[in-house]
Design a protein around this motif. Sequence first.
Motif, short mmCIF file in Angstrom:
data_model
loop_
_atom_site.label_atom_id
_atom_site.label_comp_id
_atom_site.label_asym_id
_atom_site.label_seq_id
_atom_site.Cartn_x
_atom_site.Cartn_y
_atom_site.Cartn_z
N ILE A 21 -8.59 4.66 -4.35
CA ILE A 21 -8.01 5.37 -3.54
C ILE A 21 -7.16 6.67 -4.07
O ILE A 21 -6.46 6.58 -5.15
CB ILE A 21 -6.93 4.73 -2.80
CG1 ILE A 21 -7.49 3.35 -2.22
CG2 ILE A 21 -6.15 5.32 -1.37
CD1 ILE A 21 -8.46 3.43 -1.02
N LEU A 22 -7.61 7.83 -3.66
CA LEU A 22 -6.79 9.10 -3.81
C LEU A 22 -5.62 9.31 -2.97
O LEU A 22 -5.98 9.12 -1.84
CB LEU A 22 -7.62 10.35 -4.08
CG LEU A 22 -7.58 11.46 -4.60
CD1 LEU A 22 -7.46 11.29 -6.36
CD2 LEU A 22 -8.41 12.48 -4.25
N GLN A 23 -4.34 9.61 -3.45
CA GLN A 23 -3.41 9.95 -2.84
C GLN A 23 -2.36 11.13 -3.28
O GLN A 23 -2.51 11.45 -4.56
CB GLN A 23 -2.27 8.42 -2.86
CG GLN A 23 -2.93 7.17 -2.45
CD GLN A 23 -1.95 6.18 -2.82
OE1 GLN A 23 -1.47 6.08 -4.05
NE2 GLN A 23 -1.43 5.41 -1.76
N TRP A 24 -2.03 11.82 -2.22
CA TRP A 24 -1.23 13.03 -2.62
C TRP A 24 -0.08 13.21 -1.51
O TRP A 24 0.26 12.51 -0.76
CB TRP A 24 -2.22 14.08 -2.65
CG TRP A 24 -2.80 14.38 -1.53
CD1 TRP A 24 -2.57 15.22 -0.33
CD2 TRP A 24 -4.22 13.82 -1.07
NE1 TRP A 24 -3.28 15.21 0.79
CE2 TRP A 24 -4.36 14.33 0.49
CE3 TRP A 24 -5.01 12.93 -1.34
CZ2 TRP A 24 -5.30 13.82 1.41
CZ3 TRP A 24 -6.03 12.30 -0.38
CH2 TRP A 24 -6.35 12.88 0.82
N GLN A 25 0.47 14.35 -1.71
CA GLN A 25 1.51 14.88 -0.87
C GLN A 25 1.48 16.62 -0.83
O GLN A 25 0.90 16.85 -1.40
CB GLN A 25 3.00 14.61 -1.29
CG GLN A 25 3.42 13.18 -1.39
CD GLN A 25 4.59 12.84 -2.06
OE1 GLN A 25 5.01 13.44 -2.94
NE2 GLN A 25 5.43 11.66 -1.92
#
Length: 263
Positions: A21-25
């Motif tokens: 899973i790729l996550q960011w803000q």
Amino acid sequence: GYGELPTAVNITWSSINFKTILQWQPKPSGYFYTVEIHGRTSDVKRKCILTSETECDVTDVLRNVKETYTAHILSVRPAEMDNFEEPPFAVSEKFTPYSQTLIGKPEIKDYSQKGSKLNVMFKDPLTPYRFPNGSFQSIQDIFQHDLEYKLYYWKDQSSGKKDVTTKSHNFEVSVDSEKNYCFYVQGIIPSRRENRNGQESMVLCTSVGRSILDEYGTEVFIILAVIAVAVITLAIVLPVVLCKRKKAREARAVREKELLNGV
């Protein structure tokens, strides 16, 4: 235009047993994100097109697990997708699934302690990837001889651990036949610099010669003692009560007979 849009920050890869899973803000407002996965030797693949979320499951585009990837997270407006201006984007750190995915918990299938031998059987965690016949590949299928397992075991209620290593799915170790043992299993990839040790399986304990007091503690002993006292008390009191009731009935019957005779 595109130049006014904010770009993603705090981009992280989260991967266990090759599910990645790729996550960011930040959360977008008035625009969307599109994820592009770039490999050193593979074509660019797009995922989570025009999403308002801040995470994306990229597992299926990382099938070449020994490839090194970067993710470009584009900030876009749908109305401007067809123009020739390149949207602003942020680039992730490099990620190689084979060397960076975390090894999950092995599952203990069976265990026994017979005499001075402790036997433990377990199975590998599964990955999201499938064989041509549709069955899921295990991490052993992918890592092959790079993966090994350690069994950590110790005498119950003791802190001194021992460990043994195997590349199979079964452990057999010599133990004290008069003692119970606790243990867990952990996958390890010795060739790695980081994430060498996987997640630990659940801790289990044998129960050879274990008494109820050992198994459950003094609470059960107290409960059993209270129940025993109650049963003994009831056995003593109940006959006395029944006897008194019987005598009372007999006395009442005598008085009623006397009254009837008097009439």
